[in-house]
Motif scaffolding. Structure first.
Motif, PDB file in Angstrom:
ATOM      1  N   LEU A 431      35.590  25.564  46.785  1.00  0.00           N
ATOM      2  CA  LEU A 431      36.017  26.965  46.841  1.00  0.00           C
ATOM      3  C   LEU A 431      35.905  27.621  45.467  1.00  0.00           C
ATOM      4  O   LEU A 431      35.491  28.785  45.346  1.00  0.00           O
ATOM      5  N   GLN A 432      36.276  26.887  44.437  1.00  0.00           N
ATOM      6  CA  GLN A 432      36.216  27.420  43.072  1.00  0.00           C
ATOM      7  C   GLN A 432      34.782  27.792  42.703  1.00  0.00           C
ATOM      8  O   GLN A 432      34.513  28.905  42.224  1.00  0.00           O
ATOM      9  N   LEU A 433      33.866  26.867  42.915  1.00  0.00           N
ATOM     10  CA  LEU A 433      32.474  27.129  42.557  1.00  0.00           C
ATOM     11  C   LEU A 433      31.880  28.250  43.398  1.00  0.00           C
ATOM     12  O   LEU A 433      31.110  29.083  42.896  1.00  0.00           O
ATOM     13  N   HIS A 434      32.261  28.280  44.676  1.00  0.00           N
ATOM     14  CA  HIS A 434      31.762  29.350  45.555  1.00  0.00           C
ATOM     15  C   HIS A 434      32.285  30.704  45.079  1.00  0.00           C
ATOM     16  O   HIS A 434      31.549  31.700  45.028  1.00  0.00           O
ATOM     17  N   ALA A 435      33.562  30.765  44.712  1.00  0.00           N
ATOM     18  CA  ALA A 435      34.162  32.023  44.257  1.00  0.00           C
ATOM     19  C   ALA A 435      33.498  32.502  42.966  1.00  0.00           C
ATOM     20  O   ALA A 435      33.203  33.702  42.808  1.00  0.00           O
ATOM     21  N   ILE A 436      33.236  31.587  42.038  1.00  0.00           N
ATOM     22  CA  ILE A 436      32.616  31.986  40.763  1.00  0.00           C
ATOM     23  C   ILE A 436      31.168  32.431  40.997  1.00  0.00           C
ATOM     24  O   ILE A 436      30.684  33.374  40.357  1.00  0.00           O
ATOM     25  N   ALA A 437      30.497  31.763  41.945  1.00  0.00           N
ATOM     26  CA  ALA A 437      29.126  32.179  42.283  1.00  0.00           C
ATOM     27  C   ALA A 437      29.116  33.588  42.861  1.00  0.00           C
ATOM     28  O   ALA A 437      28.237  34.406  42.536  1.00  0.00           O
ATOM     29  N   ILE A 438      30.086  33.909  43.721  1.00  0.00           N
ATOM     30  CA  ILE A 438      30.175  35.260  44.296  1.00  0.00           C
ATOM     31  C   ILE A 438      30.573  36.255  43.212  1.00  0.00           C
ATOM     32  O   ILE A 438      30.109  37.406  43.204  1.00  0.00           O
ATOM     33  N   LEU A 439      31.378  35.831  42.265  1.00  0.00           N
ATOM     34  CA  LEU A 439      31.795  36.705  41.161  1.00  0.00           C
ATOM     35  C   LEU A 439      30.580  37.194  40.373  1.00  0.00           C
ATOM     36  O   LEU A 439      30.566  38.334  39.885  1.00  0.00           O
ATOM     37  N   ALA A 440      29.563  36.361  40.247  1.00  0.00           N
ATOM     38  CA  ALA A 440      28.346  36.764  39.536  1.00  0.00           C
ATOM     39  C   ALA A 440      27.651  37.932  40.229  1.00  0.00           C
ATOM     40  O   ALA A 440      26.970  38.735  39.572  1.00  0.00           O
ATOM     41  N   SER A 441      27.810  38.053  41.548  1.00  0.00           N
ATOM     42  CA  SER A 441      27.218  39.170  42.291  1.00  0.00           C
ATOM     43  C   SER A 441      28.108  40.404  42.267  1.00  0.00           C
ATOM     44  O   SER A 441      27.616  41.531  42.261  1.00  0.00           O
ATOM     45  N   VAL A 442      29.420  40.193  42.247  1.00  0.00           N
ATOM     46  CA  VAL A 442      30.366  41.308  42.363  1.00  0.00           C
ATOM     47  C   VAL A 442      30.657  41.950  41.009  1.00  0.00           C
ATOM     48  O   VAL A 442      30.806  43.178  40.907  1.00  0.00           O
ATOM     49  N   ALA A 443      30.739  41.150  39.945  1.00  0.00           N
ATOM     50  CA  ALA A 443      31.154  41.650  38.628  1.00  0.00           C
ATOM     51  C   ALA A 443      30.318  42.831  38.135  1.00  0.00           C
ATOM     52  O   ALA A 443      30.880  43.813  37.633  1.00  0.00           O
ATOM     53  N   PRO A 444      28.975  42.799  38.250  1.00  0.00           N
ATOM     54  CA  PRO A 444      28.207  43.953  37.764  1.00  0.00           C
ATOM     55  C   PRO A 444      28.507  45.245  38.518  1.00  0.00           C
ATOM     56  O   PRO A 444      28.256  46.333  38.001  1.00  0.00           O
ATOM     57  N   LEU A 445      29.041  45.149  39.732  1.00  0.00           N
ATOM     58  CA  LEU A 445      29.343  46.343  40.528  1.00  0.00           C
ATOM     59  C   LEU A 445      30.705  46.918  40.184  1.00  0.00           C
ATOM     60  O   LEU A 445      30.947  48.111  40.388  1.00  0.00           O
ATOM     61  N   LEU A 446      31.603  46.080  39.686  1.00  0.00           N
ATOM     62  CA  LEU A 446      32.974  46.503  39.425  1.00  0.00           C
ATOM     63  C   LEU A 446      33.308  46.261  37.953  1.00  0.00           C
ATOM     64  O   LEU A 446      34.216  45.497  37.611  1.00  0.00           O
ATOM     65  N   VAL A 447      32.575  46.916  37.073  1.00  0.00           N
ATOM     66  CA  VAL A 447      32.726  46.657  35.644  1.00  0.00           C
ATOM     67  C   VAL A 447      34.122  47.038  35.149  1.00  0.00           C
ATOM     68  O   VAL A 447      34.744  46.308  34.361  1.00  0.00           O
ATOM     69  N   ASN A 448      34.622  48.174  35.596  1.00  0.00           N
ATOM     70  CA  ASN A 448      35.953  48.604  35.157  1.00  0.00           C
ATOM     71  C   ASN A 448      37.029  47.608  35.585  1.00  0.00           C
ATOM     72  O   ASN A 448      37.934  47.268  34.817  1.00  0.00           O
ATOM     73  N   LYS A 449      36.938  47.155  36.834  1.00  0.00           N
ATOM     74  CA  LYS A 449      37.875  46.133  37.320  1.00  0.00           C
ATOM     75  C   LYS A 449      37.708  44.838  36.526  1.00  0.00           C
ATOM     76  O   LYS A 449      38.683  44.153  36.213  1.00  0.00           O
ATOM     77  N   TYR A 450      36.476  44.533  36.212  1.00  0.00           N
ATOM     78  CA  TYR A 450      36.166  43.309  35.454  1.00  0.00           C
ATOM     79  C   TYR A 450      36.869  43.333  34.102  1.00  0.00           C
ATOM     80  O   TYR A 450      37.490  42.354  33.672  1.00  0.00           O
ATOM     81  N   LEU A 451      36.790  44.474  33.424  1.00  0.00           N
ATOM     82  CA  LEU A 451      37.416  44.580  32.107  1.00  0.00           C
ATOM     83  C   LEU A 451      38.936  44.650  32.205  1.00  0.00           C
ATOM     84  O   LEU A 451      39.647  44.043  31.391  1.00  0.00           O
ATOM     85  N   SER A 452      39.449  45.377  33.209  1.00  0.00           N
ATOM     86  CA  SER A 452      40.907  45.504  33.333  1.00  0.00           C
ATOM     87  C   SER A 452      41.566  44.177  33.679  1.00  0.00           C
ATOM     88  O   SER A 452      42.736  43.951  33.355  1.00  0.00           O
ATOM     89  N   CYS A 453      40.840  43.293  34.321  1.00  0.00           N
ATOM     90  CA  CYS A 453      41.378  41.962  34.666  1.00  0.00           C
ATOM     91  C   CYS A 453      41.157  40.944  33.549  1.00  0.00           C
ATOM     92  O   CYS A 453      41.437  39.747  33.747  1.00  0.00           O
ATOM     93  N   GLN A 454      40.616  41.409  32.403  1.00  0.00           N
ATOM     94  CA  GLN A 454      40.345  40.529  31.261  1.00  0.00           C
ATOM     95  C   GLN A 454      39.481  39.326  31.661  1.00  0.00           C
ATOM     96  O   GLN A 454      39.736  38.181  31.294  1.00  0.00           O
ATOM     97  N   ALA A 455      38.442  39.637  32.420  1.00  0.00           N
ATOM     98  CA  ALA A 455      37.582  38.566  32.937  1.00  0.00           C
ATOM     99  C   ALA A 455      36.854  37.833  31.820  1.00  0.00           C
ATOM    100  O   ALA A 455      36.653  36.611  31.893  1.00  0.00           O
ATOM    101  N   ASN A 456      36.431  38.565  30.775  1.00  0.00           N
ATOM    102  CA  ASN A 456      35.729  37.897  29.667  1.00  0.00           C
ATOM    103  C   ASN A 456      36.603  36.822  29.028  1.00  0.00           C
ATOM    104  O   ASN A 456      36.147  35.715  28.721  1.00  0.00           O
ATOM    105  N   THR A 457      37.860  37.159  28.834  1.00  0.00           N
ATOM    106  CA  THR A 457      38.785  36.185  28.232  1.00  0.00           C
ATOM    107  C   THR A 457      38.938  34.959  29.118  1.00  0.00           C
ATOM    108  O   THR A 457      38.883  33.809  28.644  1.00  0.00           O
ATOM    109  N   LEU A 458      39.112  35.185  30.419  1.00  0.00           N
ATOM    110  CA  LEU A 458      39.275  34.064  31.353  1.00  0.00           C
ATOM    111  C   LEU A 458      38.039  33.173  31.354  1.00  0.00           C
ATOM    112  O   LEU A 458      38.145  31.940  31.360  1.00  0.00           O
ATOM    113  N   LEU A 459      36.861  33.792  31.326  1.00  0.00           N
ATOM    114  CA  LEU A 459      35.624  33.011  31.367  1.00  0.00           C
ATOM    115  C   LEU A 459      35.423  32.214  30.079  1.00  0.00           C
ATOM    116  O   LEU A 459      34.998  31.053  30.116  1.00  0.00           O
TER     117      LEU A 459
END
Length: 912
Positions: A431-459
């Motif tokens: 599930l973890q790997l599947h979720a991160i794989a889907i995140l690669a498709s979703v993140a470019p579409l939701l850049v503002n959400k990506y930054l507000s969730c501090q995704a760079n730090t988590l990654l």
């Protein structure tokens, strides 16, 4: 008595109908004449023989005429009696030759049923006979009667129009029996059953499946009949031929509308979903999806899915729910399907995220997923739906509103030991790997959400864990876990894919956020870690990880001097081994080609433009390594390497490095560049004569494709073909590089190279001429220029041609000079050879004289006299006073060769 078909325990058996039983003649007692004769003395036997004779004597033509009789009302009893005889006569199966007449009898009985219900039972009995194996007399009967049999089976389907529930159900039972054939207890004398799949083939040939689909409209309000029709279609849909016939009758949309019908037994959903699955598997998937893409079908699919989700607690219900979700996913891939309008899209998004974000939502109120295998599959399918929806621009707003980003980022954290009531370690990792794989498709579409969730730090924290020393061993069981067994490479791989997808947007906020957290230094550490792992064992996963890191670094450092300085020394040290890659690895198929291209791109973006990094790269002999790569003449690398070299030449130290390079057989850089030019022109089809000189004075550098293009007037802001052609080949880069090196006194060039160099030197002049030529053609295509303009254009065209003639003359002069030089070298070589031959002749003559002297005494004496005479002649004629003269001759010597080291010393007179 219930007419409902029995519901299988799961959908697996319906996908693979039970194999046909082996067909063989019945081993029971024979009904031949010999048996009857042996029993003739028995009275019971006599009676049986009489009855058998009566049965065999049934005349089907007579039966048909009897049923066609206009006074049939008075003959009802006789007709029914006759039909019973027919049923009794063929109770063990219908002969192929009689099938057409039996079907005719069926049709007549169906007509009579409208007025006389008494014919219902014999009609059903006759239909039941059609479910038994047909009987053939000869082996060729199956082929001989194939058209008649297929037509008869098609007419059997037409009887679905009869307004009788009993008849319709019996027809469906008959069709189902095609797939579960059982041998009769007795066989007709002289007959044997047809092959097991004969009826199935004839049903396909007759188009029975299409007829049954159309008959669904007749049984919409009759649950029992509808279920039997669906059961028959379920069996028929196991064949690709039948599925194509069913699709002609809009089977997908018709069947889908029954999904949410009222049925306490649950068979309606089961059979309908099985048919849809078979249609998807056996026909063109897009055609099925198009039929299902109506609002009514989507609503029906949604309602039954929700019902199974909320109220299905059995293993079978969960399986069926997941099957319907797969169909819904296929619909979501079709932009024309009204998934958003029906609310189905929002429901699926909420289902995919509600266990992670823990936000109450009325759509999933009361829903609780377990940790069963079916719910695990459901979770993966929901993640997959998110990936599909990310490709639909209309769904992006829903993805943003329903907390998809936080739900996916929930899995970007180090793996923890699972609890008792939780997913297993392998399931959580999947599930973890599947979720991160889907995140690669979703993140470019939701850049503002990506930054507000501090995704760079988590990654970045997650990537730090990936190269850490934590005792974690990946299971590597899933598709996304490939290559991750016993390590964290799978987690690293998909996390880097997420970063690659967001930095490829070149969004300043995202890239600045990454760099402020020290991403460049951390990525270089990860790159060193992956490179060291790759030295132990190279595989595609490690190569992909390294290529992704290089791409991310390229995107971060491009056009930013400070970031290039951070990259400089450590980054160059890491890049050098990639550029030194063994050329043989480029053909390994593991991804070395992509890795090398990524390294070159990183060099271009992270080093060029920063003098500190450039000078350090030059110190590491990087230019030599680039030229070594260029010497391989790899088509996919030449363009990039030449671009890097041209950019590097802005550094004044670069040209000396290029000039100092030597390749195999002492090849110089200038010679290599000229060879690449000739190779490029050969591939482009540029016209040259056999010496490499210009052959077309009007268009000296035009390719064959360029000459085929018609004149198309273009707007002023659109580049013409001559301009576009510059970016499509490497000639412009070769010209730029040779301009940096200079066209004079280049070492290691032959006359052929000088001929080509003359063309390269005037590349810009020829290109300007091409543009003017296109301009003249466009002007003449649109209108006729005035006299002064026409003269000006003529002068410009002649100037271009004059340049071509001048270059051709220069090339001829070079060739003539080379020819003259070759002649001079040839004469020198000839003179040298002549002297060698003369010397050999003198040696040979001396040897011959020696042989003559040793074999002929007279010749020896003559030679001796000549020698003495020569010696005497060589002595000085002047006489010196008071000087003693000693003889140098050896008395009695009879040879003409020089004497040995013998000297006779005579005493000198006292007076001297």
């Amino acid at each position: 008595m219930s007419f409902l078909p029995e519901l299988p325990a799961s959908r697996a058996p319906s996908r693979s109908p039970a194999p046909f039983p082996a067909l063989s003649p019945d081993p029971g007692p024979s009904r031949c004449g010999g048996q009857r004769r042996r029993n003739a003395s028995d009275a019971g036997g006599d009676l049986g023989a009489v009855q058998d004779t009566q049965l065999r004597s049934v005349d089907l033509n007579h039966v048909i005429k009897l049923l066609e009789d206009s006074d049939s009302v008075n003959l009802e009893k006789e007709q029914l009696k006759t039909l019973k005889k027919v049923v009794k006569r063929f109770e063990n199966g219908l002969p192929l030759k009689d099938l057409a007449q039996i079907i005719e009898i069926l049709k007549l009985c169906a007509e009579k049923m409208n007025e006389q219900e008494a014919f219902t039972e014999p009609l059903c009995e006759l239909i039941k006979l059609c479910g038994l194996p047909f009987q053939k007399k000869d082996l060729s009967d199956e082929v001989r009667y194939s058209m008649a049999v297929s037509k008869s089976i098609a007419q059997l389907g037409d009887l679905m129009r009869v307004p009788s529930s009993q008849v319709r159900i019996q027809i469906c039972k008959c069709v189902v029996s095609f797939y579960n054939m059982e041998l009769p207890r007795k066989l007709l004398p002289g007959y044997q059953p047809t092959s097991a799949n004969y009826k199935i083939q004839m049903a396909e040939l007759g188009g029975l499946a299409e007829t049954l689909v159309l008959s669904l409209a007749l049984v919409e309000n009759q649950l029992a009949e509808k279920l039997w029709v669906l059961k028959a279609l379920q069996h028929l849909s196991s064949s690709g031929v039948n599925c194509r016939l069913m699709m002609k009758a809009q089977a997908a949309s018709r069947v889908c509308l029954y999904l949410n019908g009222v049925d306490p037994s649950g068979q309606l959903v089961f059979r309908s979903s099985e048919i849809l699955w078979n249609l998807l598997e056996n026909t063109v998937k897009e055609e099925v999806v198009n039929q299902l893409s109506s609002l009514e079908c989507v609503h029906a699919l949604k309602e039954v899915f929700v019902d199974l989700l909320m109220h299905g607690f059995r293993h079978y219900d969960r399986q069926l729910r997941n099957d319907l979700l797969v169909i819904a996913t296929l619909l979501a891939e079709n932009p024309a399907a009204p998934m958003i309008e029906s609310g189905f899209t929002k429901l699926l998004i909420v289902l995919a995220t509600f266990t992670e974000v823990k936000i109450p939502n009325p759509l999933v109120k009361g829903l609780k997923l377990t940790y069963s295998y079916e719910d695990f599959e459901l979770k993966k399918l929901l993640f997959n739906v998110i990936g599909v929806l990310s490709k639909d621009p209309c769904a992006v707003q829903l993805l943003s509103e329903n907390d998809v980003m936080p739900a996916l980022l929930y899995y970007v954290k180090p793996n923890q030991k699972p609890g008792f009531h939780d997913w297993s370690a392998a399931q959580y990792e999947e599930l973890q790997l599947h979720a991160i794989a889907i995140l690669a498709s979703v993140a470019p579409l939701l850049v503002n959400k990506y930054l507000s969730c501090q995704a760079n730090t988590l990654l970045l924290v997650f990537l730090e864990w990936c190269i850490g020393q934590d005792p974690f061993f990946g299971q590597g069981n899933s598709f996304h876990g490939t290559g991750g067994r016993g390590n964290k490479l799978a987690q690293m791989r998909y996390s880097l894919r997420v970063l690659r997808s967001v930095v490829s947007l070149y969004d300043d906020a995202v890239n600045l956020n990454l760099c402020d957290q020290g991403a460049i230094s951390q990525l270089l550490d990860i790159l060193k870690y992956a490179a060291n792992k790759s030295k132990e064992k190279e595989d595609a996963i490690l190569l992909e990880i390294q290529a992704d890191i290089l791409f991310i670094l390229s995107a971060l450092c491009e056009n930013d001097l400070h970031r290039k300085e951070v990259f400089s020394f450590e980054g160059v040290d890491i890049l050098i081994p990639f550029i030194q890659m063994d050329p043989k690895k480029l053909y390994s198929g593991l991804g070395h080609n992509r890795l090398l291209c990524s390294a070159l791109d990183c060099l271009w973006s992270c080093v060029i433009g920063c003098y500190i990094a450039e000078d350090y790269f030059l110190e590491k002999q990087g230019i030599f390594l680039l030229l070594d790569l260029l010497a391989l003449k790899q088509k996919n690398l030449c363009n990039m390497i030449l671009g890097i070299l041209v950019e590097f030449c802005d550094n004044p130290k670069t040209t000396s490095h290029i000039s100092a390079w030597r390749g195999e057989k002492e090849q110089t850089a200038a010679n290599l560049l000229i060879q690449l030019w000739r190779q490029e022109e050969s591939e482009l089809g540029v016209k040259r004569d056999r010496y490499g000189r210009i052959a077309d004075m009007k268009r000296p550098i035009a390719s064959s494709f360029q000459k085929q293009q018609e004149v198309i007037p273009m707007p002023a802001n659109c580049p013409s073909f001559a301009i576009m052609e510059i970016s499509e080949n490497i000639r412009a880069k070769l010209y730029s590089l040779l301009c940096k090196l200079g066209f004079e006194n280049l070492p290691g060039l032959s006359a052929k190279d000088l001929v080509t160099l003359a063309i390269i030197q005037h590349y810009i002049d020829f290109k300007v001429g091409e543009v003017w030529s296109e301009l003249c053609a466009e002007i003449k295509e649109e209108f006729r220029p005035v006299t002064s303009d026409e003269e000006a254009l003529k002068v410009i065209s002649e100037a271009s041609e004059d340049t071509g003639r001048m270059v051709a003359a220069l090339q001829t002069e070079v060739l003539e000079s080379q020819h003259h030089k070759e002649i001079q070298e040839e004469e020198k070589t000839y003179t040298k050879l002549k002297a060698i031959h003369k010397q050999r002749e003198m040696v040979n003559k001396s040897w011959e004289n020696f042989l003559t002297r040793t074999s002929n005494y007279e010749a020896l004496k003559k030679a001796k006299r000549l020698q003495e005479k020569s010696i005497e002649a060589s002595r000085s004629k002047s006489k010196t006073q008071n000087i003693a003269v000693h003889s140098t001759d050896i008395k009695g010597l009879s040879t003409t060769i020089g004497s040995g080291l013998l000297v006779t010393v005579e005493s000198i007179p006292l007076q001297l």
